[in-house]
Structures are given as structure tokens and as C-alpha cells.
Design a protein around this motif. Structure first.
Motif, PDB file in Angstrom:
ATOM      1  N   LEU A 138      72.420  -1.346  20.817  1.00 10.79           N
ATOM      2  CA  LEU A 138      71.170  -1.478  21.150  1.00 10.79           C
ATOM      3  C   LEU A 138      70.436  -1.324  22.290  1.00 10.79           C
ATOM      4  O   LEU A 138      71.477  -2.118  23.725  1.00 10.79           O
ATOM      5  N   ARG A 139      69.358  -0.683  22.416  1.00  6.07           N
ATOM      6  CA  ARG A 139      68.503  -0.559  23.550  1.00  6.07           C
ATOM      7  C   ARG A 139      67.533  -1.691  23.601  1.00  6.07           C
ATOM      8  O   ARG A 139      67.087  -1.988  23.032  1.00  6.07           O
ATOM      9  N   VAL A 140      67.282  -2.449  25.357  1.00  8.30           N
ATOM     10  CA  VAL A 140      66.893  -3.437  24.735  1.00  8.30           C
ATOM     11  C   VAL A 140      65.705  -4.072  26.315  1.00  8.30           C
ATOM     12  O   VAL A 140      66.583  -2.785  27.419  1.00  8.30           O
ATOM     13  N   ALA A 141      64.779  -3.905  26.144  1.00  8.59           N
ATOM     14  CA  ALA A 141      63.888  -3.693  27.576  1.00  8.59           C
ATOM     15  C   ALA A 141      63.308  -5.915  27.480  1.00  8.59           C
ATOM     16  O   ALA A 141      63.800  -6.471  26.524  1.00  8.59           O
ATOM     17  N   VAL A 142      63.188  -6.372  28.812  1.00 10.78           N
ATOM     18  CA  VAL A 142      62.512  -7.042  29.099  1.00 10.78           C
ATOM     19  C   VAL A 142      61.164  -6.736  30.176  1.00 10.78           C
ATOM     20  O   VAL A 142      61.409  -6.560  31.679  1.00 10.78           O
ATOM     21  N   ILE A 143      60.147  -7.444  29.985  1.00 11.79           N
ATOM     22  CA  ILE A 143      59.073  -7.482  30.321  1.00 11.79           C
ATOM     23  C   ILE A 143      59.176  -9.134  31.038  1.00 11.79           C
ATOM     24  O   ILE A 143      59.042  -9.759  30.207  1.00 11.79           O
ATOM     25  N   GLU A 144      58.712  -8.992  31.794  1.00  3.43           N
ATOM     26  CA  GLU A 144      58.915 -10.001  33.247  1.00  3.43           C
ATOM     27  C   GLU A 144      57.477  -9.473  34.451  1.00  3.43           C
ATOM     28  O   GLU A 144      58.085  -8.502  35.291  1.00  3.43           O
ATOM     29  N   ASN A 145      56.950 -10.719  34.371  1.00  2.32           N
ATOM     30  CA  ASN A 145      56.186 -10.234  35.798  1.00  2.32           C
ATOM     31  C   ASN A 145      56.052 -11.061  36.909  1.00  2.32           C
ATOM     32  O   ASN A 145      55.231 -10.421  37.855  1.00  2.32           O
ATOM     33  N   TYR A 146      56.939 -12.206  36.907  1.00  2.00           N
ATOM     34  CA  TYR A 146      57.525 -12.666  38.364  1.00  2.00           C
ATOM     35  C   TYR A 146      59.353 -12.784  38.611  1.00  2.00           C
ATOM     36  O   TYR A 146      59.402 -13.866  37.558  1.00  2.00           O
ATOM     37  N   PRO A 147      59.848 -11.324  38.747  1.00  2.00           N
ATOM     38  CA  PRO A 147      60.913 -11.365  38.713  1.00  2.00           C
ATOM     39  C   PRO A 147      61.342 -12.309  40.240  1.00  2.00           C
ATOM     40  O   PRO A 147      60.849 -12.767  40.594  1.00  2.00           O
ATOM     41  N   PRO A 148      62.870 -13.229  39.862  1.00  2.00           N
ATOM     42  CA  PRO A 148      62.989 -14.256  40.650  1.00  2.00           C
ATOM     43  C   PRO A 148      63.613 -13.406  42.088  1.00  2.00           C
ATOM     44  O   PRO A 148      63.228 -12.475  42.587  1.00  2.00           O
ATOM     45  N   LYS A 149      63.651 -14.796  43.465  1.00  2.00           N
ATOM     46  CA  LYS A 149      63.354 -14.478  44.654  1.00  2.00           C
ATOM     47  C   LYS A 149      65.182 -14.533  45.132  1.00  2.00           C
ATOM     48  O   LYS A 149      65.761 -15.475  44.694  1.00  2.00           O
ATOM     49  N   MET A 150      65.745 -13.367  45.122  1.00  3.86           N
ATOM     50  CA  MET A 150      66.895 -12.894  44.600  1.00  3.86           C
ATOM     51  C   MET A 150      66.782 -13.046  47.021  1.00  3.86           C
ATOM     52  O   MET A 150      66.472 -12.333  47.741  1.00  3.86           O
ATOM     53  N   PRO A 151      68.025 -13.110  47.582  1.00  2.18           N
ATOM     54  CA  PRO A 151      68.904 -14.156  46.898  1.00  2.18           C
ATOM     55  C   PRO A 151      69.191 -15.586  46.740  1.00  2.18           C
ATOM     56  O   PRO A 151      68.653 -15.589  47.729  1.00  2.18           O
ATOM     57  N   PHE A 152      69.467 -16.342  45.955  1.00  2.00           N
ATOM     58  CA  PHE A 152      69.514 -17.278  46.030  1.00  2.00           C
ATOM     59  C   PHE A 152      70.777 -18.273  47.178  1.00  2.00           C
ATOM     60  O   PHE A 152      72.092 -17.271  47.255  1.00  2.00           O
ATOM     61  N   SER A 153      70.406 -19.084  48.177  1.00  2.00           N
ATOM     62  CA  SER A 153      70.969 -18.771  48.599  1.00  2.00           C
ATOM     63  C   SER A 153      71.633 -21.079  48.968  1.00  2.00           C
ATOM     64  O   SER A 153      70.465 -22.005  48.255  1.00  2.00           O
ATOM     65  N   VAL A 154      72.735 -21.134  48.807  1.00  2.00           N
ATOM     66  CA  VAL A 154      73.007 -22.840  49.024  1.00  2.00           C
ATOM     67  C   VAL A 154      72.285 -23.983  50.331  1.00  2.00           C
ATOM     68  O   VAL A 154      72.130 -25.399  49.876  1.00  2.00           O
ATOM     69  N   SER A 155      71.398 -22.750  51.321  1.00  2.00           N
ATOM     70  CA  SER A 155      70.528 -24.397  51.967  1.00  2.00           C
ATOM     71  C   SER A 155      69.104 -23.895  52.199  1.00  2.00           C
ATOM     72  O   SER A 155      69.145 -25.326  52.052  1.00  2.00           O
TER      73      SER A 155
END
Length: 409
Positions: free
Chosen positions: A27-44
Motif C-alpha cells: 500500500l502507498r502511504v502519505a503522512v501530512i504533518e505541518n511541524y517536522p521534528p527538529k533533527m537530529p536528537f542530541s543527548v546533551s
């Protein structure tokens, strides 16, 4: 116009989990999201104030989706025990992983860590398209398709659109699905706290007449995320207290169980509202997570309920697709709807009843809850059932329950 099989409104934890789970199904899937995450995560980075208690059932799903090791590599704290007590009396119950020959009961994980891992996974999948930043401008339901117009005027079609766009779901409102909601008359105050004594991987919850205080252990042995559910006036007062006064009240409210407390973050307050959509599905529409239900954060079960929505819908879509049936038809979505409405209703009723039982200082109510806690802690067979509920083992769809996956510590 782009054509998809499933369009998901909302790229949070729940929506992304569904997208990742559909990979490989053809199946072909689309995700619609206005606020992409801030990348990359940092353990600091400082700990986020929004955390979830990820139970064993959700861990199994996330392992199946191939993101559990990524989550663990970022930041996750296993808890191996739970303690619940009433400050004003003798009632107390405790749970231990060791008693059940388990390595842990669950994990406390920042929401953004789970979301980042799922986003990264989804971005690597062949059958998943992330449309972000983007918002839905218009949805029109046809007999055989859903027609979606985005804010940039691009158009999509799909056989099914899934609302995973949160408690104030635009899609649910646009579909005119009625919502039952009620004010818990409580506000949650959340913060990160450094404690004098180590938390030892134990999640603690203390009740008093006016509120419920949870200390959730983080990966640092002296750091906890707190969720303090209390009347709005008290939450506002405590948010405005000077640091030293707040720390003193906090330590007393936990009965000095972890010694002195030190505030390590801002104090955030969140008004608590229960919500229950009258329908979890309609023709070519399904609702997941907070778009379908929100519950009191008493037991940290909100996101787990949402992940089991995902697991159930995944199983149904894949089964129907294999059988050559139109999974967007409401006729075929009714099993998903019935099952998840039942689970959400049971959880909502249970949390409300539990909260009301531990609210106030009525002597008869205090005696009842104290005896209840003592009996639950001592009667054979009761604690294992309560723990199975807390770990989500009674809410898994059959395919996930039977799935053989290696769950890492």
C-alpha cells in the motif's frame, strides 16, 4: 494529483507508527504533518517535559516497527517497580519486575524521542511519503475515494484517510463527528526534578486529598519527570511559587520518599480534559490516539492506548487488503471501531473511578481506598491482573500478542 491508498493526517507518534507498520503491505502511504521534528536528537539536550510511560505492549509494537533500538540509543529509562500510596493513611501497593521474573515493567521516554525515531524510520521507507510542512485545507469524501486538498493547493486521493492529528483534530471536526468531553477540574503541572536520593528505577505515585503526584524515573538516577495533577488554582499557585518554596512543597507531597527536591526545568501546566469521539470510524475515515480519545494522565496510559489503536487498525487493513476487500468501507472498519471504543471506554471509566476514589478526605472513602489498596497488594491473583493491565498485555490485538519479537532490555 497524487494517488495513495492511505493518507494519514498527523505525523506524531501514533500517525507515524501506522505509516511504518504499513510498509511492505503493498500500500502507498502519505503522512501530512505541518511541524517536522527538529533533527537530529542530541543527548546533551535537556530532558523534554512531555514524557510517556511506554508499556510492554507498546514496546512490542515499536520493536516490530524496527525503531526500538533507535529509541534506546537516544534516551529511555527502564522502570522495574511501581509504588502507589495514599499520603494521609496506610494504603499502599507496590509492583516489582523481579516478582514476575521480568527485567522491567516499562520505560519512561520523552515523546520527542519516540517521534524522532519513527520519523527517521518513515523517511527511509519506500512506500511512505512524508509531506511536511503541510496542512490539509479541504477533504471531500466520495464513494470510492477521499479527495484531499493541501494548503499549497496540491491534491491527493486515497481509499482511507486516518485522523491522527491530536485532541483538537481538524479531521474529526471536519467530518462532523460528535465529541463527548468533560473537564477533569484538574491541571497537570509537569517539570524535571533532581532528587536527593536515587529513584532506583521505581515509578512512584502519591495521592492526597487534593491531587495526585507522579515521579517518573529518567535515565539519570537522580532525575525524575513529575506530573502533579491538582485543582487549577493550586497548579497556578505552585507554578508561581519561588523555587525554594516549590521544592519544599514537592518533597513534602511525595512524603520525602526521595529526600530533598531540586527544580531543574521550567514548570509547565496543562489543563486536563477527557474526550471520547462518538465514532472512531466512518466511511473512508478512521480516528486514532488523541483524535479519538484523551484520558486522565493518572497511569500514563494515553499513548499506549493510541499505539494499540494503531496495532488494531494495522491488523485490519492488512487482513482486508489480503482478502481483496475495500478497507476504506465503513462496513469493514466496524470491527476496529467496536474493539477500540470498548478499550477506550473501559480505560476512561477506570481512570475516572480511580481518580474520584482518591479525591477528597471523606473518612468513609479514605477507609475504602486504604482497604482496597491493602487487599490488592495482598490477595492472591489480584496484583498480577493489575500488572497485566498496566503493561498493556490484555489490550493487544491477536496478531501482536502472537508475534514473536525479541524485546530488548
Amino acid at each position: 494529483m497524487q494517488s495513495f491508498d492511505v493518507v494519514i493526517a498527523g505525523g506524531g507518534m501514533v500517525g507515524l507508527a501506522l505509516a511504518c507498520g504499513l510498509e511492505g503491505s503493498g500500500l502507498r502511504v502519505a503522512v501530512i504533518e505541518n511541524y517536522p521534528p527538529k533533527m537530529p536528537f542530541s543527548v546533551s539536550e535537556p530532558y523534554s517535559l512531555r514524557v510517556s510511560a511506554i508499556n510492554a505492549a507498546s514496546e512490542k509494537l515499536l520493536t516490530h516497527l524496527g525503531v526500538w533500538s533507535a529509541i534506546k540509543s537516544m534516551r529511555a529509562s527502564a522502570y522495574n517497580g511501581m509504588e502507589v500510596w495514599d499520603n494521609a493513611s496506610f494504603g499502599r501497593i507496590s509492583f516489582s519486575a523481579k516478582e514476575r521474573n521480568l527485567t522491567h515493567l516499562g520505560h519512561i521516554i520523552e515523546n520527542n524521542v519516540v517521534r524522532d525515531a519513527l520519523w527517521q524510520k518513515a523517511s527511509e521507507l519506500r512506500d511512505v511519503t512524508l509531506l511536511s510542512p503541510a496542512t490539509i485545507k479541504k477533504v471531500v469524501w466520495g464513494e470510492n475515494d477521499v479527495f484531499v486538498t493541501l494548503d499549497d493547493e496540491n491534491m491527493l486521493t486515497a481509499r482511507l484517510i486516518v485522523g491522527a492529528d491530536g485532541a483538537n483534530s481538524w479531521l474529526r471536526n471536519h467530518a462532523d463527528i460528535p465529541l463527548t468531553f468533560w473537564d477533569y477540574e484538574h491541571t497537570a503541572l509537569v517539570a524535571t526534578i533532581r532528587t536527593e536520593f536515587p529513584h532506583d528505577g521505581i515509578a512512584r505515585q502519591a495521592f492526597n486529598g487534593e491531587g495526585i503526584l507522579a515521579f517518573l524515573p529518567l535515565s539519570d538516577p537522580h532525575l525524575c519527570s513529575i506530573v502533579w495533577s491538582q485543582p487549577a488554582t493550586e497548579a497556578a499557585r505552585r507554578q508561581a511559587l519561588d523555587k525554594a518554596s516549590f521544592e519544599k512543597e514537592l518533597a513534602v507531597a511525595l512524603d520525602m520518599s526521595l529526600g530533598l527536591c531540586q527544580l531543574e526545568s521550567d514548570r509547565l501546566t496543562i489543563a486536563l480534559t477527557g474526550r471520547y469521539a462518538r465514532q472512531f470510524a466512518a466511511q473512508r475515515l478512521a480516528l486514532l490516539g488523541d483524535a479519538a480519545h484523551t484520558i486522565h494522565p493518572l497511569a500514563g496510559q494515553g499513548v499506549n492506548l493510541g499505539f494499540m489503536d494503531v496495532a488494531m487498525l494495522l491488523g485490519e487493513i492488512k487482513r482486508l487488503h489480503r482478502e481483496g476487500k475495500d478497507f476504506g468501507q465503513y462496513l469493514y472498519l466496524r470491527d476496529f471501531e467496536r474493539s477500540r471504543k470498548h478499550s477506550a471506554a473501559v480505560m476512561l471509566a477506570g481512570m475516572q473511578g480511580f481518580r474520584e476514589l482518591f479525591e477528597g478526605n471523606n473518612p468513609a472513602k479514605k477507609l475504602l481506598r486504604d482497604i482496597g489498596l491493602v487487599l490488592a497488594d495482598s490477595l492472591p491473583g489480584v496484583k498480577p491482573q493489575l500488572l497485566n493491565h498496566a503493561m498493556g498485555l490484555l489490550d493487544m490485538p491477536k496478531w501482536l500478542e502472537q508475534l514473536q519479537v525479541e524485546v530488548t532490555n
